[in-house]
Write a protein that holds these residues in place. Sequence first.
Motif, PDB file in Angstrom:
ATOM      1  N   LEU A  27     134.175  -3.329  94.333  1.00  0.00           N
ATOM      2  CA  LEU A  27     132.871  -3.891  93.970  1.00  0.00           C
ATOM      3  C   LEU A  27     132.043  -4.068  95.228  1.00  0.00           C
ATOM      4  O   LEU A  27     132.536  -4.572  96.239  1.00  0.00           O
ATOM      5  N   VAL A  29     128.056  -5.560  96.161  1.00  0.00           N
ATOM      6  CA  VAL A  29     126.778  -6.140  95.737  1.00  0.00           C
ATOM      7  C   VAL A  29     125.686  -5.634  96.669  1.00  0.00           C
ATOM      8  O   VAL A  29     125.869  -5.563  97.898  1.00  0.00           O
ATOM      9  N   GLU A  63     121.655  -4.378  87.627  1.00  0.00           N
ATOM     10  CA  GLU A  63     122.317  -3.193  87.087  1.00  0.00           C
ATOM     11  C   GLU A  63     123.579  -2.898  87.880  1.00  0.00           C
ATOM     12  O   GLU A  63     123.613  -3.065  89.101  1.00  0.00           O
ATOM     13  N   CYS A  64     124.633  -2.460  87.191  1.00  0.00           N
ATOM     14  CA  CYS A  64     125.859  -1.996  87.827  1.00  0.00           C
ATOM     15  C   CYS A  64     126.039  -0.510  87.531  1.00  0.00           C
ATOM     16  O   CYS A  64     125.916  -0.087  86.377  1.00  0.00           O
ATOM     17  N   LYS A 115     129.259  -0.959  81.439  1.00  0.00           N
ATOM     18  CA  LYS A 115     127.963  -1.467  81.846  1.00  0.00           C
ATOM     19  C   LYS A 115     128.018  -2.985  82.021  1.00  0.00           C
ATOM     20  O   LYS A 115     128.858  -3.666  81.440  1.00  0.00           O
ATOM     21  N   ALA A 116     127.091  -3.490  82.826  1.00  0.00           N
ATOM     22  CA  ALA A 116     126.988  -4.933  82.993  1.00  0.00           C
ATOM     23  C   ALA A 116     126.498  -5.572  81.700  1.00  0.00           C
ATOM     24  O   ALA A 116     125.712  -4.994  80.957  1.00  0.00           O
ATOM     25  N   ASP A 155     124.522 -11.010  83.431  1.00  0.00           N
ATOM     26  CA  ASP A 155     124.805 -10.981  84.865  1.00  0.00           C
ATOM     27  C   ASP A 155     126.309 -11.014  85.104  1.00  0.00           C
ATOM     28  O   ASP A 155     126.806 -11.707  85.994  1.00  0.00           O
ATOM     29  N   TYR A 180     130.081  -8.420  85.089  1.00  0.00           N
ATOM     30  CA  TYR A 180     130.667  -7.085  85.017  1.00  0.00           C
ATOM     31  C   TYR A 180     132.178  -7.229  84.893  1.00  0.00           C
ATOM     32  O   TYR A 180     132.801  -7.961  85.668  1.00  0.00           O
ATOM     33  N   CYS A 190     126.824  -3.171  92.157  1.00  0.00           N
ATOM     34  CA  CYS A 190     125.958  -4.008  91.320  1.00  0.00           C
ATOM     35  C   CYS A 190     124.763  -4.463  92.160  1.00  0.00           C
ATOM     36  O   CYS A 190     124.934  -5.072  93.216  1.00  0.00           O
TER      37      CYS A 190
END
Length: 238
Positions: A25, A27, A96-97, A111-112, A115, A117, A128
């Motif tokens: 992941l 950000v 969006e992720c 999909k996210a 808020d 995932y 994300c």
Amino acid sequence: STLTVGAADGPIVCTYTNTRKQGTLQVRKTWVNAQVGDSASISVTGIVNAATAGLNSTANSASETDPGSVVAMYAGEMAIFSASVTPSANYTSSFECVASAGAAAGAAFAKAVGDTYTMPSTPVDVVCTYTNTRKSTTLQLKKQWSNANVGDTASLTATGITNSAGAALSSTADTAGDLDSGTAVTVFAGEVATLGETVNPAANYTSAGPVCTNTSGLSGSTLTVGAADGPIVCTYTN
């Protein structure tokens, strides 16, 4: 998975090891038409590596993307994201992720939701992104002549904003009561415009203005664009 016990065997221990599948992941924070110096903070909870997944971002330019650290995220984990922007009123926000550029072809991707995932059972490398776009409206300068001498001229300016050059207006009195309009240009929430005019010959005229509509941010000749402002029209009358 078949074990045959031998005559000479000692105490036998058979172990199964299960290693939780993992992806990654990251950000990111994207600024669109930002005010340089504005800031944002993104925090992550709910996953093992939450502490290092968050991101603090400062807009060093109007449009940029700031990346956070890439951390391991395990199958079934749900990351909960929270973002704050300063000043929040000046921006719209989206989240969006997407699978990262290095994700394996055909990897499962979820999909996210809101808020959050959730990493699928076949993990993927995911990015994300919070995108904050600065709110905008338009500014138009107008010049109203009253009992003008035909051929007299005026110049109106709005300095200190991104689109200062496009906002400027050169006006010539073609009639005694001529009204000239400049181009409506985009202005962004938080921008501060210094409005000014010069008239030729200045000694022949009194000046009223600027008078600006659809804003509460005018103080003297200084206009601060508000997040809720509509199309702003500022008029000088001579």
